[in-house]
Scaffold this motif. Structure first.
Motif, PDB file in Angstrom:
ATOM      1  N   HIS A 154       2.163  -5.694  -2.409  1.00  0.00           N
ATOM      2  CA  HIS A 154       1.978  -7.058  -1.900  1.00  0.00           C
ATOM      3  C   HIS A 154       1.172  -6.937  -0.608  1.00  0.00           C
ATOM      4  CE1 HIS A 154       4.584  -9.462  -4.632  1.00  0.00           C
ATOM      5  NE2 HIS A 154       4.984  -8.252  -4.947  1.00  0.00           N
ATOM      6  N   ASP A 155       0.424  -8.016  -0.302  1.00  0.00           N
ATOM      7  CA  ASP A 155      -0.576  -7.870   0.768  1.00  0.00           C
ATOM      8  C   ASP A 155      -0.177  -8.576   2.061  1.00  0.00           C
ATOM      9  OD1 ASP A 155      -2.939  -6.719   1.604  1.00  0.00           O
ATOM     10  OD2 ASP A 155      -4.140  -8.477   1.103  1.00  0.00           O
ATOM     11  N   THR A 156       1.107  -8.735   2.262  1.00  0.00           N
ATOM     12  CA  THR A 156       1.598  -9.526   3.392  1.00  0.00           C
ATOM     13  C   THR A 156       1.005  -9.090   4.736  1.00  0.00           C
ATOM     14  OG1 THR A 156       3.639  -9.541   2.105  1.00  0.00           O
ATOM     15  CG2 THR A 156       3.719 -10.568   4.288  1.00  0.00           C
ATOM     16  N   TYR A 157       0.898  -7.794   4.942  1.00  0.00           N
ATOM     17  CA  TYR A 157       0.357  -7.286   6.209  1.00  0.00           C
ATOM     18  C   TYR A 157      -1.118  -6.867   6.087  1.00  0.00           C
ATOM     19  CZ  TYR A 157       4.880  -7.435   8.516  1.00  0.00           C
ATOM     20  OH  TYR A 157       6.046  -7.871   9.090  1.00  0.00           O
ATOM     21  N   GLY A 158      -1.755  -7.239   4.982  1.00  0.00           N
ATOM     22  CA  GLY A 158      -3.172  -6.914   4.817  1.00  0.00           C
ATOM     23  C   GLY A 158      -3.449  -5.438   4.590  1.00  0.00           C
TER      24      GLY A 158
END
Ligand code: HMG
Ligand code: MG
Length: 301
Positions: free
Chosen positions: A209-213
């Motif tokens: 998942h890309d929550t923090y990039g």
């Protein structure tokens, strides 16, 4: 280490993506999304879940979605099944591949599937037997491999144990899920080095998942570790209903752009994929979460 020459992308948008969208999406729109994705060349699509509709209402109707899609030869259409009830429903819907999902953190396991890690693994055993009898392949997931929304840090050895158990019970592949997207490239490499002592690298997949990039960096780190299967979500749809604030998976378009740049074969057509992502985003009335798609579309205007 050499990079892999080809990578399999597991498209989880219709499941991991749509499960977290606020508004209900009708069956016809879900069917169209899956068909658009197979037409773009995705060879593995997670179509839906056979879970309790009280827990995840967005996945109700998965049987109808399976009935509606135009199944292309060579494409795997899979569903999540947390227990025998889900497995039986998937079987009745004609599903040929399922996935079971466990967690590396006790708190997340309770919130997500209402039981401990040990109980969940026990629950999968009859499912694995039934799957063997029906010639159905089972993929395994481990959530919270690089951090838990409730417990914080997660020990890589604990991830390795759960992955080992899933592999030992017959999952042909284990996908390591950074559910909340807090992982970094260094932590990803260390995690894979630990887990690979228990499960062969060619049987591992990355689910970022890309929550923090950090997802693309983590995928590159995983490629360097010999991982050649990644889960991603068209237009970066989604999140997890039991991980507050978690954004969607890394966008499939962005992963494809990375892989294309590295000369790694996937069999996917970027332009058709971008069109599929745009269509579902406009239906949902939301911004496209793929940076690559946004840039291409801006150039076309
Ligand atoms: P429970 O309440 O403990 O289950 O939920 P139960 O066995 O006590 O049954 C309670 C009710 O649910 C009963 O109905 C059952 O029939 C029904 P009632 O008598 O109340 O009317 N039920 C079901 N209905 C439909 N399908 C089923 C099913 N099983 C029981 N399969 C349960 C346990 C696992 C069912 C529940 O917690 C659940 O459905 N959780 C959903 C979890 C989920 O889908 N999470 C999102 C997917 S995982 C994820 O996103 C992470 C991943 O992407 C990787 C990553 O990013 O980390 C994979
Ligand atoms: Mg996920």
């Amino acid at each position: 280490m050499n990079l892999p020459t080809s990578v399999r992308l597991v498209e989880v948008g219709p499941r991991d993506g749509l499960q977290n969208e606020k508004q209900p999406i009708n069956v016809a729109d879900k069917v169209r999304l899956v068909d658009d994705l197979s037409a773009a060349g995705l060879s593995y699509i997670e179509v839906g879940s056979f879970v309790s509709p009280k827990w995840v209402p967005q996945m109700a109707g998965s049987a109808e979605v399976f009935a509606g899609i135009a199944q292309r030869p060579g494409v795997t259409y899979a569903a999540l099944t947390p227990n025998m009830k889900g497995f039986e429903a998937a079987l009745a819907a004609g599903v040929k591949e399922v996935a079971v999902f466990a967690a590396a953190s006790e708190a997340f396991s309770q919130k997500n599937i209402n039981c401990s890690i040990g109980e969940s693994l026990e629950r999968f055993l009859p499912l694995m037997d039934a799957a063997r009898q029906h010639d159905i392949r089972v993929r395994g997931y481990v959530s919270c491999v690089l951090g838990c929304p409730y417990e914080g840090e997660v020990d890589a050895l604990q991830v390795a144990r759960v992955a080992r158990d899933l592999f030992a019970m017959g999952c042909y592949e284990v996908s390591l899920g950074d559910t909340i997207g807090t992982g970094t490239a260094g932590a990803t490499r260390r995690l894979i080095e630990t887990v690979a002592q228990y499960v062969p690298r060619e049987r591992l997949a990355g689910h970022f998942h890309d929550t923090y990039g950090q997802a693309l960096a983590n995928i590159y780190a995983s490629l360097l570790e010999g991982i050649a299967v990644f889960d991603s979500s068209v237009a970066g749809l989604g999140g997890c209903p039991y991980a507050k604030g978690a954004t969607g998976n890394v966008a499939t378009e962005d992963v494809l752009y990375l892989l294309n740049g590295l000369g790694i074969e996937t069999g996917i057509d970027l332009q058709r994929l971008i069109a599929a992502g745009e269509r579902i985003c406009s239906l949902l009335g939301k911004d496209n979460g793929s940076r690559v798609a946004k840039s291409f579309l801006a150039k076309c205007q």
